[in-house]
Design an enzyme around this catalytic site. Structure first.
Site, PDB file in Angstrom:
ATOM      1  N   GLU A 175       0.815  -1.219   0.000  1.00  0.00           N
ATOM      2  CA  GLU A 175       0.000   0.000   0.000  1.00  0.00           C
ATOM      3  C   GLU A 175       0.851   1.272   0.000  1.00  0.00           C
ATOM      4  O   GLU A 175       0.740   2.118   0.884  1.00  0.00           O
ATOM      5  CB  GLU A 175      -0.946   0.007   1.212  1.00  0.00           C
ATOM      6  CG  GLU A 175      -1.932  -1.131   1.168  1.00  0.00           C
ATOM      7  CD  GLU A 175      -3.058  -1.062   2.199  1.00  0.00           C
ATOM      8  OE1 GLU A 175      -4.132  -1.602   1.944  1.00  0.00           O
ATOM      9  OE2 GLU A 175      -2.856  -0.464   3.259  1.00  0.00           O
ATOM     10  N   GLU A 377      -5.811  -8.038  -1.367  1.00  0.00           N
ATOM     11  CA  GLU A 377      -6.458  -7.875  -0.060  1.00  0.00           C
ATOM     12  C   GLU A 377      -7.899  -7.458  -0.299  1.00  0.00           C
ATOM     13  O   GLU A 377      -8.173  -6.619  -1.163  1.00  0.00           O
ATOM     14  CB  GLU A 377      -5.808  -6.780   0.791  1.00  0.00           C
ATOM     15  CG  GLU A 377      -4.489  -7.144   1.402  1.00  0.00           C
ATOM     16  CD  GLU A 377      -3.995  -6.094   2.386  1.00  0.00           C
ATOM     17  OE1 GLU A 377      -4.820  -5.449   3.059  1.00  0.00           O
ATOM     18  OE2 GLU A 377      -2.767  -5.922   2.455  1.00  0.00           O
TER      19      GLU A 377
HETATM   20  C1  BG6 Z   1      -4.469  -2.983   4.674  1.00  0.00           C
HETATM   21  C2  BG6 Z   1      -3.133  -3.471   5.141  1.00  0.00           C
HETATM   22  O1  BG6 Z   1      -4.515  -1.635   4.904  1.00  0.00           O
HETATM   23  O2  BG6 Z   1      -5.616  -3.394   5.292  1.00  0.00           O
HETATM   24  C3  BG6 Z   1      -3.182  -4.574   6.175  1.00  0.00           C
HETATM   25  O3  BG6 Z   1      -2.282  -3.815   4.094  1.00  0.00           O
HETATM   26  C4  BG6 Z   1      -4.359  -4.329   7.082  1.00  0.00           C
HETATM   27  O4  BG6 Z   1      -1.955  -4.609   6.836  1.00  0.00           O
HETATM   28  C5  BG6 Z   1      -5.632  -4.414   6.276  1.00  0.00           C
HETATM   29  O5  BG6 Z   1      -4.409  -5.181   8.181  1.00  0.00           O
HETATM   30  C6  BG6 Z   1      -6.913  -4.246   7.072  1.00  0.00           C
HETATM   31  O6  BG6 Z   1      -6.827  -3.121   7.859  1.00  0.00           O
HETATM   32  P1  BG6 Z   1      -7.097  -3.187   9.426  1.00  0.00           P
HETATM   33  O7  BG6 Z   1      -6.735  -1.860   9.926  1.00  0.00           O
HETATM   34  O8  BG6 Z   1      -8.521  -3.523   9.570  1.00  0.00           O
HETATM   35  O9  BG6 Z   1      -6.195  -4.256   9.938  1.00  0.00           O
END
Ligand code: BG6
Length: 481
Positions: A175, A377
């Protein structure tokens, strides 16, 4: 008219959020190791000096360091074709700047890769996922300093050489475009404008440092791509962005223009540089208006032009809206700003859920770059409970994932070259933004709680069996069912 035959179904994690073992195997301290636990209502804290008696979730995380075999076996049981994980830079170079790597760290990842290969799972490795060595932050404020490029490349050289023939897909920075927002300054770049304790959500922001840091990361990314291809021509190196598509709040031309500018800086700037090998024109106006001056060396343009990435990847959780109206309320709870979309519902953490936005985004990305795309993701952070009969009935997660997969399929029908899907936190892990366990994404429940209790045991959720069926049917069961 289904998903491509060799589509990479899988899951994604990051070292600092699941490994634990923070002082084992010669590992050094990373920026995530100095962050305390937090919650949706209480910010996690950055504590450059570790506090006695304070809970630091990354120190043990979900103990994957000792349980990776069990975890990968569970991924294999679901039928994963790909597992995206990250290497902790501090396991290989504890302080970030040593000349020689830490052998024990290299051995650990070799074993993880071997374990994946045993089940026919293709690894996709993120080289730097939200955990710059804290030693580099203290030494020269991390990516603000150009010398960090050499440290990063030394790290890349070591892992590229060691993994030759065993890995194909690499991502440079997780990211990267998070660094266009204040949140990314420490989280992504390890930049601390003052080395003092503070709330994660109340960091001193310095846009000059963030964008100069990004310039160094662009150079590091381009040089890493070139190096990877020299070491193994089979290597494919991608960029990784947060894709949070922004819509104009209304069809007022002013809103549309504000929206275009938001998309430029937030969603396109970093990938334009990493995919096209040069800075886009619109960013110079943004820099001018925000008093940002990037220091470049004469050779930098050539370096950037010499290392465009081979493919594009992104996370996708939400979309946002943008308006030119300064009175409009800011999007509370939405990580990256914007204003709320009246047509969408949000998760318990305020992230607005927009499956169609994924189809829309994938089309935009493909139209722009014509490079293969992976969604690395996606997922729903939710409070899961174990019912009396021991089951975790997470039908809300199944519903979220089903809707997003259907929209990915629509994008494939639109002609997008989509190669894979690795939903986030395929096993419950520590939240990056809040530092809590309560925000769970996994197909696998982990008995670990925010007060530090729990025996780390693993349990298959309902979504585990559902995703297994999706993979076995290559998604067909969702399209015709
Ligand atoms: C992304 C990241 O922003 O989202 C992860 O690459 C992160 O590291 C994921 O865990 C979900 O975000 P969060 O804050 O709910 O863990």
């Amino acid at each position: 008219m289904s998903f491509p035959k060799n589509f990479y179904w899988g899951g994604a994690t990051a070292a600092n959020q699941l490994e634990g073992g923070w002082k084992e195997g010669g590992k050094g301290i990373s920026c995530s190791d100095i962050c305390t636990g937090g919650s949706a209502v209480k910010s996690k804290r950055i504590t450059p000096v570790l506090e006695e008696g304070t809970f630091y979730p990354s120190h043990e995380a979900i103990d994957h360091y000792h349980r990776f075999r069990e975890d990968i076996a569970l991924f294999a049981e679901m039928g994963f074709k790909m597992y995206r994980f990250s290497i902790a830079w501090t396991r290989i170079f504890p302080n970030g700047d040593e000349a020689e790597p830490n052998e024990e760290g290299l051995k650990f990842y070799e074993e993880v890769i071997e374990e994946c290969r045993k089940y026919g799972i293709e690894p996709m490795i993120t080289i730097s996922h939200y955990e710059v060595p804290f030693g580099l932050t203290k030494k020269w404020n991390s990516w603000t300093d150009r010398r960090q490029i050499d440290c990063f490349l030394n790290y890349c050289r070591v892992i590229f050489t060691r993994c030759k023939g065993k890995v194909k897909y690499w991502l440079t920075f997780n990211e990267l475009n998070s660094a266009t927002t204040p949140m990314g300054g420490f989280l992504n770049q390890g930049i601390l404008n003052e080395i003092k304790a503070m709330d994660f959500t109340a960091q001193e922001d310095n846009p000059q440092n963030r964008f100069q840091g990004l310039h160094h990361q662009f150079l590091a990314s381009a040089l890493a791509v070139k190096l990877a291809h020299e070491i193994d021509p089979e290597y494919q190196v991608g960029c990784m962005q947060i894709m949070a598509t922004s819509y104009g709040l209304t069809c007022r031309p002013e809103d549309q223009l504000a929206n275009q500018q938001k998309n430029h800086v937030m969603n396109w700037f970093c990938s334009d540089v990493q995919c096209r090998g040069k800075y886009p024109g619109y960013i110079w106006r943004y820099f001018g208006e925000n008093h940002i001056r990037i220091h470049m060396e004469p050779q930098d343009e050539q370096i950037l032009a010499g290392g465009p990435v081979d493919f594009y990847t992104c996370s996708y959780y939400m979309s946002i809206c943008e308006t030119a109206d300064p009175e409009a309320q800011s999007g509370k709870g939405n990580l990256i700003g914007g204003v709320p979309n009246p047509y969408l519902k949000a998760s318990d953490w305020g992230w607005q859920i927009d499956p169609e936005g994924l189809r829309y985004s994938l089309n935009e990305i493909w139209d722009r770059y014509q490079k293969p795309i992976f969604v690395v993701e996606n997922g729903l952070g939710a409070r899961d409970v174990i019912d009396e009969d021991g089951k975790v009935r997470d039908e809300y997660r199944i519903d979220y994932l089903r809707q997003h997969i259907i929209q990915m399929h629509e994008a494939v029908l639109d002609g997008v070259d989509l190669r894979g899907y690795t939903p986030w936190g395929c096993i419950d892990l520590v939240s990056a933004s809040t530092g809590e366990m309560a925000k769970r994404y996994g197909f696998i429940f982990v008995e670990r709680y925010d007060d530090g209790t729990g025996d780390f045991s693993r349990r298959r959720k309902e979504s585990f069996f559902w995703y297994k069926d999706v993979i076995a049917a290559n998604g067909e069961n969702l399209l015709h069912g």
